[in-house]
Design a protein around this motif. Structure first.
Motif, short mmCIF file in Angstrom:
data_model
loop_
_atom_site.label_atom_id
_atom_site.label_comp_id
_atom_site.label_asym_id
_atom_site.label_seq_id
_atom_site.Cartn_x
_atom_site.Cartn_y
_atom_site.Cartn_z
N THR A 178 -2.51 11.95 0.65
CA THR A 178 -1.16 11.64 1.14
C THR A 178 -1.16 10.63 2.27
OG1 THR A 178 -1.27 13.52 2.67
CG2 THR A 178 -0.29 13.93 0.49
N ASP A 179 -2.31 10.23 2.73
CA ASP A 179 -2.44 9.35 3.90
C ASP A 179 -2.14 7.91 3.49
OD1 ASP A 179 -3.17 7.83 6.08
OD2 ASP A 179 -5.03 8.92 6.46
N GLU A 180 -0.98 7.39 3.88
CA GLU A 180 -0.60 6.03 3.50
C GLU A 180 -1.49 4.98 4.15
OE1 GLU A 180 3.49 4.88 3.49
OE2 GLU A 180 4.19 6.82 2.77
N ALA A 181 -1.99 5.27 5.34
CA ALA A 181 -2.89 4.33 6.01
C ALA A 181 -4.18 4.18 5.20
CB ALA A 181 -3.19 4.79 7.43
N LEU A 182 -4.69 5.30 4.69
CA LEU A 182 -5.89 5.26 3.86
C LEU A 182 -5.61 4.49 2.57
CD1 LEU A 182 -8.45 8.00 3.15
CD2 LEU A 182 -7.29 6.96 1.21
N LEU A 183 -4.43 4.72 1.99
CA LEU A 183 -4.08 4.00 0.75
C LEU A 183 -3.97 2.50 1.00
CD1 LEU A 183 -1.46 6.44 -0.85
CD2 LEU A 183 -3.89 6.17 -1.40
N GLY A 184 -3.58 2.13 2.20
CA GLY A 184 -3.56 0.71 2.55
C GLY A 184 -4.96 0.12 2.53
N LYS A 185 -5.94 0.89 3.00
CA LYS A 185 -7.33 0.43 2.97
C LYS A 185 -7.82 0.31 1.53
CE LYS A 185 -8.58 2.51 7.43
NZ LYS A 185 -9.41 3.53 8.11
N VAL A 186 -7.42 1.27 0.70
CA VAL A 186 -7.77 1.21 -0.72
C VAL A 186 -7.22 -0.06 -1.35
CG1 VAL A 186 -7.40 2.30 -2.97
CG2 VAL A 186 -7.93 3.72 -0.98
N ALA A 187 -5.95 -0.34 -1.09
CA ALA A 187 -5.31 -1.53 -1.67
C ALA A 187 -5.98 -2.81 -1.20
CB ALA A 187 -3.83 -1.54 -1.30
N ASP A 188 -6.28 -2.88 0.09
CA ASP A 188 -6.88 -4.10 0.64
C ASP A 188 -8.29 -4.34 0.11
OD1 ASP A 188 -4.61 -4.62 2.12
OD2 ASP A 188 -5.37 -3.65 3.94
N SER A 189 -8.98 -3.28 -0.29
CA SER A 189 -10.35 -3.43 -0.76
C SER A 189 -10.45 -3.55 -2.28
CB SER A 189 -11.19 -2.21 -0.32
OG SER A 189 -10.74 -1.03 -0.96
N CYS A 190 -9.31 -3.48 -2.96
CA CYS A 190 -9.31 -3.44 -4.42
C CYS A 190 -9.46 -4.85 -5.01
CB CYS A 190 -8.01 -2.81 -4.91
SG CYS A 190 -7.96 -2.53 -6.68
N ASN A 191 -10.34 -4.97 -5.99
CA ASN A 191 -10.46 -6.24 -6.71
C ASN A 191 -9.22 -6.49 -7.56
OD1 ASN A 191 -13.06 -6.83 -5.77
ND2 ASN A 191 -14.03 -5.64 -7.40
N ILE A 192 -8.90 -7.76 -7.74
CA ILE A 192 -7.78 -8.16 -8.60
C ILE A 192 -8.34 -8.52 -9.97
CG2 ILE A 192 -5.85 -9.73 -8.90
CD1 ILE A 192 -5.59 -7.84 -6.49
N ALA A 193 -7.92 -7.79 -10.99
CA ALA A 193 -8.43 -8.02 -12.34
C ALA A 193 -7.70 -9.20 -12.98
CB ALA A 193 -8.26 -6.77 -13.19
N PRO A 194 -8.42 -10.17 -13.51
CA PRO A 194 -7.77 -11.36 -14.08
C PRO A 194 -7.08 -11.10 -15.40
CG PRO A 194 -10.15 -11.48 -14.39
CD PRO A 194 -9.89 -10.29 -13.51
N GLY A 195 -7.37 -9.97 -16.07
CA GLY A 195 -6.82 -9.74 -17.40
C GLY A 195 -5.48 -9.04 -17.43
N SER A 196 -4.94 -8.68 -16.28
CA SER A 196 -3.66 -7.98 -16.25
C SER A 196 -2.52 -8.87 -16.76
CB SER A 196 -3.34 -7.52 -14.83
OG SER A 196 -2.06 -6.93 -14.75
N TYR A 197 -1.55 -8.25 -17.40
CA TYR A 197 -0.37 -9.00 -17.84
C TYR A 197 0.40 -9.57 -16.65
CZ TYR A 197 -0.50 -7.67 -22.78
OH TYR A 197 -0.83 -7.55 -24.10
N LYS A 198 0.25 -8.94 -15.49
CA LYS A 198 0.93 -9.41 -14.29
C LYS A 198 -0.09 -9.62 -13.19
CE LYS A 198 4.66 -8.16 -11.09
NZ LYS A 198 5.64 -7.11 -10.71
N LYS A 199 -0.05 -10.75 -12.53
CA LYS A 199 -0.98 -11.03 -11.44
C LYS A 199 -0.70 -10.09 -10.28
CE LYS A 199 -4.05 -13.55 -9.16
NZ LYS A 199 -5.47 -13.61 -9.55
N MET A 200 -1.65 -9.20 -10.02
CA MET A 200 -1.48 -8.25 -8.95
C MET A 200 -1.79 -8.88 -7.59
SD MET A 200 -0.59 -5.07 -9.87
CE MET A 200 0.61 -5.78 -10.98
N THR A 201 -1.25 -8.27 -6.55
CA THR A 201 -1.56 -8.63 -5.17
C THR A 201 -1.90 -7.33 -4.43
OG1 THR A 201 0.72 -8.35 -4.42
CG2 THR A 201 0.07 -10.55 -5.22
N ALA A 202 -2.53 -7.46 -3.30
CA ALA A 202 -2.83 -6.27 -2.50
C ALA A 202 -1.55 -5.55 -2.12
CB ALA A 202 -3.62 -6.67 -1.25
N GLU A 203 -0.49 -6.31 -1.87
CA GLU A 203 0.78 -5.69 -1.49
C GLU A 203 1.37 -4.87 -2.64
OE1 GLU A 203 3.71 -4.20 0.51
OE2 GLU A 203 2.16 -5.44 1.46
N GLU A 204 1.31 -5.40 -3.86
CA GLU A 204 1.86 -4.64 -4.98
C GLU A 204 0.97 -3.43 -5.30
OE1 GLU A 204 4.19 -5.19 -9.18
OE2 GLU A 204 3.10 -6.91 -8.37
#
Length: 389
Positions: free
Chosen positions: A354-380
């Motif tokens: 439930t920790d949103e701060a931790l989820l922010g770290k998860v998002a910031d460290s996540c690789n962006i997959a080039p095959g997605s139908y939609k170009k992801m960003t860390a913010e999305e």
């Protein structure tokens, strides 16, 4: 279809009693010392360990044990295994278990023959395997990852908080033995979680270009329908051999590279879950179950033709006056309802996250997959994780 090169040299022995029938004779083709790798020791309680040791004894092998492989295998565990291989002069690795054991063994097989830092050279970034990893084979006891017929290994670097996977064909097992009866020893919750991982692997391949008619998508649709049906059957009767055998082979088909031929592949949801696992050590299949519907609600409009096919061909939803967007969305919601039906968590809160701060770290460290139908960003990605709470 797009151009491709296909390779898979793992020999599969499938069916009831295959381990007793073949393991001893197959092992005779390899060296004297075998490292027997497994997880927390459940195989010692359910009788599988005794069967394996009997086969090793019949093959006159010296056995070196490597136990305690965890659900999310760590780089430290890989290095421990490689050190044991060198210390004991191991000739062959026999992994007995599910995806975590198999992934760890593949990484060990490479680390044992490589003088450098395998994390930096093969997992932090893709490397070129110009050496021969230590040969290995698998006896599969848990259905889900399909790791038995590829060179892929997902490893967690605890210090860097990175969980990532690479697939090196050189690390493919020489053989894999799949006895569906062995999967009956696994708790139903783990079976269902692994079953959803199978479905996830197929969807990650299916929801990507090309959208034009292709054999890979046609096979994927059949596999998805099979997984959905057989998961329901296993939940009704955990001893249903037919359902378990179908799930076991579907897991292999999802990850033996066949349905990926000519496909771009997505795996953005896996990227998110991997980093979620790196920070929380949550169950992989359960994390995927939470994230997939939320992620697809974000991208279905960008992959509308495929999501329409998903609704019509996998969930058998009639159009009945719905617009394209409504029909596509109905397929996503059918997936969400199925996840709830089979008892998997539908929110991160249910996983204790439930920790949103931790989820922010998860998002910031996540690789962006080039095959997605939609170009992801860390913010999305951060928004998807927040919506998943």
């Amino acid at each position: 279809m797009n151009n491709f090169i296909f390779e898979n040299d793992t020999k599969v022995y499938f069916g009831k009693g295959c381990v007793k029938e073949y393991l001893s004779s197959v092992l005779s083709h390899y060296g004297k010392t075998v490292m027997l790798a497994y997880g927390g020791g459940a195989i010692k309680k359910n009788g599988i360990y005794d069967e394996i040791v009997e086969a090793l004894t019949a093959a006159e092998k010296t056995v070196v044990e490597f136990a305690g492989i965890m659900a999310n295998p760590t780089y430290a565990k890989v290095l421990e295994g490689a050190a044991r291989v060198r210390e004991k002069g191991v000739d062959f690795i026999l992994g007995v278990g599910g995806g975590s054991v198999m992934d760890c063994c593949k990484a060990v097989s490479l680390a044992a023959r490589y003088e450098g830092d395998i994390w930096n050279d093969f997992w932090e970034r893709a490397g070129i395997v110009d050496l021969e990893p230590l040969p290995l084979g698998f006896v599969v006891t848990v259905t889900g990852t399909g790791s038995e017929c590829n060179g892929g290994a997902v490893i967690t670097n605890e210090e860097r908080k990175i969980k990532t996977g690479r697939d090196y064909p050189a690390c493919n097992a020489k053989f894999a033995m799949l006895d569906p009866v062995y999967t009956m020893t696994v708790p139903l919750r783990q079976t269902v979680s692994g079953g959803f991982d199978i479905l996830s692997h197929i969807m990650e391949t299916y929801f990507s270009e090309p959208n034009e008619d292709n054999v890979s998508d046609n096979i994927s649709e059949a596999l998805m329908k099979s997984v959905i049906h057989n998961l329901r059957e296993v939940i009704k009767n955990p001893k249903d051999y037919t359902a378990r055998s179908n799930l076991m082979w579907a897991a292999t088909m999802a990850e033996n590279r066949i349905i990926k031929l000519g496909k771009r592949c997505d795996f953005q949801c896996h990227q998110m879950e991997h980093q979620l696992g790196a920070y929380t050590d949550c169950n992989h299949g359960e994390g995927l179950a939470v994230l997939h519907p939320v992620y697809y609600r974000h991208i279905y409009k960008d992959g509308l033709p495929k999501f329409i096919r998903f609704a019509e061909n996998v969930w058998n939803i009639p159009r009945e006056g719905m617009s394209d967007e409504e029909l596509a969305k109905s397929g996503v919601e059918s997936l969400a309802m199925f996840i709830a039906e089979i008892g998997l968590p539908t929110t991160l809160t249910e996983l204790g996250i439930t920790d949103e701060a931790l989820l922010g770290k998860v998002a910031d460290s996540c690789n962006i997959a080039p095959g997605s139908y939609k170009k992801m960003t860390a913010e999305e990605i951060r928004q998807i994780l927040k919506e998943s709470i």
